[in-house]
Design a protein around this motif. Sequence first.
Motif, short mmCIF file in Angstrom:
data_model
loop_
_atom_site.label_atom_id
_atom_site.label_comp_id
_atom_site.label_asym_id
_atom_site.label_seq_id
_atom_site.Cartn_x
_atom_site.Cartn_y
_atom_site.Cartn_z
N GLN A 146 39.62 39.11 35.14
CA GLN A 146 40.23 39.58 36.38
C GLN A 146 39.29 39.12 37.49
OE1 GLN A 146 40.10 43.79 37.26
NE2 GLN A 146 41.96 43.64 38.51
N VAL A 147 39.83 38.43 38.48
CA VAL A 147 39.03 37.93 39.59
C VAL A 147 39.18 38.90 40.75
CG1 VAL A 147 38.62 35.98 41.14
CG2 VAL A 147 39.43 35.56 38.80
N ILE A 148 38.04 39.41 41.21
CA ILE A 148 37.99 40.31 42.36
C ILE A 148 37.39 39.52 43.51
CG2 ILE A 148 37.07 42.50 43.25
CD1 ILE A 148 38.77 42.92 40.74
N VAL A 149 38.10 39.42 44.64
CA VAL A 149 37.63 38.67 45.80
C VAL A 149 37.45 39.62 46.97
CG1 VAL A 149 38.13 36.78 47.41
CG2 VAL A 149 38.79 36.56 45.00
N HIS A 150 36.26 39.63 47.51
CA HIS A 150 35.90 40.56 48.60
C HIS A 150 36.36 41.98 48.28
CE1 HIS A 150 35.21 37.11 51.60
NE2 HIS A 150 34.05 37.58 51.19
N GLY A 151 36.13 42.37 47.03
CA GLY A 151 36.36 43.75 46.62
C GLY A 151 37.75 44.07 46.14
N ASN A 152 38.70 43.13 46.26
CA ASN A 152 40.09 43.41 45.90
C ASN A 152 40.56 42.53 44.75
OD1 ASN A 152 40.64 45.29 48.08
ND2 ASN A 152 40.40 43.52 49.41
N PRO A 153 41.36 43.09 43.84
CA PRO A 153 41.90 42.27 42.75
C PRO A 153 42.68 41.08 43.31
CG PRO A 153 42.33 44.59 42.35
CD PRO A 153 41.80 44.48 43.75
N TYR A 154 42.42 39.91 42.76
CA TYR A 154 43.06 38.68 43.20
C TYR A 154 44.06 38.24 42.13
CZ TYR A 154 43.33 33.69 44.44
OH TYR A 154 43.77 32.43 44.75
N GLU A 155 43.58 37.81 40.97
CA GLU A 155 44.44 37.40 39.86
C GLU A 155 43.62 37.41 38.58
OE1 GLU A 155 45.78 33.43 40.76
OE2 GLU A 155 47.57 34.16 41.79
N ASP A 156 44.33 37.42 37.46
CA ASP A 156 43.70 37.15 36.18
C ASP A 156 43.75 35.63 35.98
OD1 ASP A 156 43.58 39.87 35.92
OD2 ASP A 156 44.94 40.00 34.21
N LYS A 157 42.59 35.06 35.62
CA LYS A 157 42.53 33.60 35.45
C LYS A 157 41.70 33.26 34.23
CE LYS A 157 43.34 31.88 40.06
NZ LYS A 157 44.66 31.40 39.73
N ASP A 158 42.13 32.20 33.53
CA ASP A 158 41.27 31.68 32.47
C ASP A 158 40.27 30.74 33.14
OD1 ASP A 158 42.29 29.03 32.68
OD2 ASP A 158 43.67 29.30 31.02
N TYR A 159 39.29 30.29 32.35
CA TYR A 159 38.20 29.50 32.93
C TYR A 159 38.71 28.26 33.67
CZ TYR A 159 34.16 26.53 33.44
OH TYR A 159 33.21 25.70 33.97
N ASN A 160 39.64 27.54 33.09
CA ASN A 160 40.12 26.30 33.72
C ASN A 160 40.89 26.57 35.01
OD1 ASN A 160 38.98 24.40 31.94
ND2 ASN A 160 40.59 24.84 30.44
N GLU A 161 41.70 27.64 35.03
CA GLU A 161 42.41 28.01 36.26
C GLU A 161 41.41 28.42 37.34
OE1 GLU A 161 46.56 30.00 34.73
OE2 GLU A 161 44.73 31.17 34.52
N TYR A 162 40.43 29.20 36.93
CA TYR A 162 39.41 29.66 37.88
C TYR A 162 38.65 28.46 38.46
CZ TYR A 162 35.27 31.96 39.71
OH TYR A 162 34.26 32.38 40.54
N ARG A 163 38.24 27.57 37.59
CA ARG A 163 37.48 26.38 38.00
C ARG A 163 38.29 25.53 38.98
NH1 ARG A 163 35.95 22.25 33.43
NH2 ARG A 163 38.04 21.61 33.93
N SER A 164 39.61 25.46 38.79
CA SER A 164 40.45 24.65 39.68
C SER A 164 40.54 25.24 41.09
CB SER A 164 41.85 24.49 39.09
OG SER A 164 42.58 25.69 39.20
#
Length: 173
Positions: free
Chosen positions: A88-106
């Motif tokens: 789960q990716v949290i950006v500036h304190g708020n949930p953003y999206e669930d991402k796998d490593y390759n999606e996150y890296r992109s």
Amino acid sequence: MAKFIMVVGTSSNSGKTVLVSGICRMLSNKGYKVAPFKSQNMSLNSRVSVEDGEIAVAQYTQAMAARAEPSVHFNPILLKPKGNFVSQVIVHGNPYEDKDYNEYRSKKDDFLVKIKESIDYLDKNYDYVVIEGAGSCCEINLLNDDIANLKVAEIAGADAILVSDIDRGGVFA
């Protein structure tokens, strides 16, 4: 304008978090307004910031050492692992999206924008910012996509301190 200091390591668990906490307290004891910073942290555990967002426990604890109100700008990207290389990716304190490593890296460039926003905020509001890197600063397989180590030092114009623990993989870095 703040002075930026970065603590990078030759491995995970080399002592970066403790050293950053100590530097934050030392500078705070000298009367400076100090903020800890870790651009990207991976942790299942989080605490609530002054803005009601999530930050990693380590940056919350470092904020206490700095005698600073914990802010989402201290940890703009928090990854909370869910399994199978998905976080789960949290950006500036708020949930953003669930991402796998390759999606996150992109999305690296999008996350760098958020990191730069936090660096700019801290630069305007603190005397010192003590940055903690993540893992090892010389993981060759991660260098092109790393948004937690030397790229952050470059963006912030930070001097870097290298921490090593000979028992945790040597001092290759």
